[in-house]
Design a protein around this motif. Structure first.
Motif, PDB file in Angstrom:
ATOM      1  N   GLU A  38     -67.345  48.618  42.265  1.00 48.64           N
ATOM      2  CA  GLU A  38     -68.704  48.518  41.625  1.00 48.64           C
ATOM      3  C   GLU A  38     -69.398  47.222  42.311  1.00 48.64           C
ATOM      4  O   GLU A  38     -68.834  46.441  43.044  1.00 48.64           O
TER       5      GLU A  38
ATOM      6  N   PHE B 291     -65.244  46.332  30.258  1.00 51.27           N
ATOM      7  CA  PHE B 291     -65.762  45.985  31.655  1.00 51.27           C
ATOM      8  C   PHE B 291     -66.861  44.774  31.630  1.00 51.27           C
ATOM      9  O   PHE B 291     -66.888  43.868  32.485  1.00 51.27           O
TER      10      PHE B 291
ATOM     11  N   PHE C 290     -57.040  45.989  37.840  1.00 55.33           N
ATOM     12  CA  PHE C 290     -58.584  46.047  37.865  1.00 55.33           C
ATOM     13  C   PHE C 290     -58.785  44.518  38.260  1.00 55.33           C
ATOM     14  O   PHE C 290     -58.152  43.690  37.647  1.00 55.33           O
TER      15      PHE C 290
ATOM     16  N   CYS D 279     -66.581  40.952  33.125  1.00 57.98           N
ATOM     17  CA  CYS D 279     -67.601  40.474  33.996  1.00 57.98           C
ATOM     18  C   CYS D 279     -68.445  38.993  33.455  1.00 57.98           C
ATOM     19  O   CYS D 279     -68.540  37.994  34.234  1.00 57.98           O
TER      20      CYS D 279
ATOM     21  N   VAL E 212     -62.032  52.285  32.504  1.00 60.46           N
ATOM     22  CA  VAL E 212     -62.171  50.818  31.872  1.00 60.46           C
ATOM     23  C   VAL E 212     -63.344  51.031  30.887  1.00 60.46           C
ATOM     24  O   VAL E 212     -64.210  51.299  31.406  1.00 60.46           O
TER      25      VAL E 212
ATOM     26  N   ALA F 286     -70.208  49.886  34.379  1.00 61.89           N
ATOM     27  CA  ALA F 286     -69.344  50.375  33.756  1.00 61.89           C
ATOM     28  C   ALA F 286     -69.223  51.918  33.531  1.00 61.89           C
ATOM     29  O   ALA F 286     -68.178  52.407  33.779  1.00 61.89           O
TER      30      ALA F 286
ATOM     31  N   PRO G 224     -66.299  44.239  40.909  1.00 63.03           N
ATOM     32  CA  PRO G 224     -65.389  44.459  40.366  1.00 63.03           C
ATOM     33  C   PRO G 224     -64.730  45.606  41.190  1.00 63.03           C
ATOM     34  O   PRO G 224     -65.380  46.532  41.707  1.00 63.03           O
TER      35      PRO G 224
END
Length: 354
Positions: A69, A110, A156, A114, A105, A90, A137
């Motif tokens: 992302e 998420f 992740f 962040c 996730v 997300a 991410p």
């Protein structure tokens, strides 16, 4: 989330905010967490930025089971730091992961991850006009196997990069080459997902465009090579006779968050928006007769990149005398004004990290 934080003992020298470029510098830390079916997501940690160990037979390397992302953190005039629509990133990651047979996730997890990593490296969020902290991410399988089977263990991660303008041209118009040889996506494929293979496969079109003197490539649909879809790694929006058009997100076009924000604002302003397919011949004809008034590519990295010329099979049209359109400029100023805290956020799109 109980996040263990290990701070670096060797902080990096921060770059000149006036010469950041895009993606050239990485901050001091990164976020990591792991997944397996027995524990779910676990071992939440922020550690110094460093290489990630990986076995040579890792499925992510051989079969590209990975997603990613991109979003940004912005420094407001009062010094506070905000994210822009992280919940949308997300949700898009969840859809990408479903397509690539990867665990989701959760949205709250998420967003909190962040916020956590940005808080740790908050002093890396630049304050110069036009700058931001890019948040990347990404998720991949940390499992190794040569046989082509689905995996059960995943990692992740989030890394951060202080950035300036994505394109050297900044907000100035660029020239785009319409690609009629290669295709980016087909229905039933992964065009809607944010996964690395989409971008690796699209590099050849971008390389071809640059060799011919164009900044970006405009992709046509994969079935008929006829309908306008995306511009490089961004969505493509254009105005004909006062109506704004963009390709529908029906499986071959990435559902861009900047795209969604722009369409929302245009409709709020009373502008007609048409999420419909248009064939390239009709678009080029509109360019020749002058009814194509404005065009731009849009995405998180560049926000808005005005298009001043289109070339399709050697036929080139100039848009708006190769100047930025009036509404394009207004959109850019308003959207970035919300992102940098200079315009009121009446949509509730911004999220403070504290």
């Amino acid at each position: 989330m109980d996040i263990k934080i290990q701070r670096t003992t060797k902080p990096k020298t921060k770059p000149d905010q006036k010469a950041l470029g895009f993606g050239k510098y990485l901050t001091d830390h990164m976020f990591l967490m792991d997944y397996n079916p027995e524990q779910g997501w676990h071992d939440f940690r922020i550690v110094p930025y460093r290489p990630i160990p990986m076995e040579p037979d890792a499925v992510a390397l051989h079969y590209a089971q990975e997603t990613f992302e991109g979003l940004k953190a912005y420094r407001y005039p009062d010094g506070s730091v905000h994210l822009f629509r992280p919940d949308m990133n997300a949700k898009r990651l969840i859809n990408s992961n479903k397509r690539l047979c990867m665990p989701e996730v959760p949205v709250d997890l998420f967003v909190e991850a962040c916020k956590a990593i940005v808080r740790v490296d908050e002093d890396w969020v630049p304050s110069e006009p036009g700058t931001s902290l890019y948040i990347r991410p990404f998720m991949f399988t940390s499992e190794g196997q040569i046989a082509l089977h689905n995996c059960t263990r995943f990692t992740f991660a989030i890394i951060l990069s202080p950035v300036g303008a994505y394109f050297a041209e900044g907000i100035n118009p660029v020239k785009i080459l319409v690609e009629d040889e290669y295709v980016r996506a087909v229905k039933g494929g992964t065009g809607f997902a944010k996964c690395g293979g989409n971008y690796a496969g699209a590099m050849i079109g971008q390389e071809k465009a640059e060799k011919l003197g164009y900044s970006q490539v405009l992709w046509l649909d994969g079935a008929e090579r006829k309908y306008v879809e995306e511009a490089g790694g961004m969505n493509f929006v254009y105005s004909i006779n006062g109506e704004f058009w963009t390709a529908p997100t029906e499986g071959t076009v990435l559902p861009g968050i900047t795209r969604d924000s722009i369409l929302h604002i245009l409709r709020d302003w009373g502008v007609t928006v048409r999420e419909e397919r248009m064939d390239i011949d009709t678009l080029m004809a509109a360019g020749h007769d002058g009814s194509l008034k404005e065009a731009f590519a849009c995405g998180t990295a560049a926000v808005i990149s005005p298009v001043g010329a289109l070339n399709y099979k050697g036929d080139e049209v100039t848009i708006n005398n190769f100047t930025i359109g009036e509404l394009t400029q207004k959109l850019y100023d308003y959207l970035t004004g919300i992102q940098w805290g200079k315009e009121a956020d009446k949509y509730g799109w911004t999220v403070a990290i504290d």
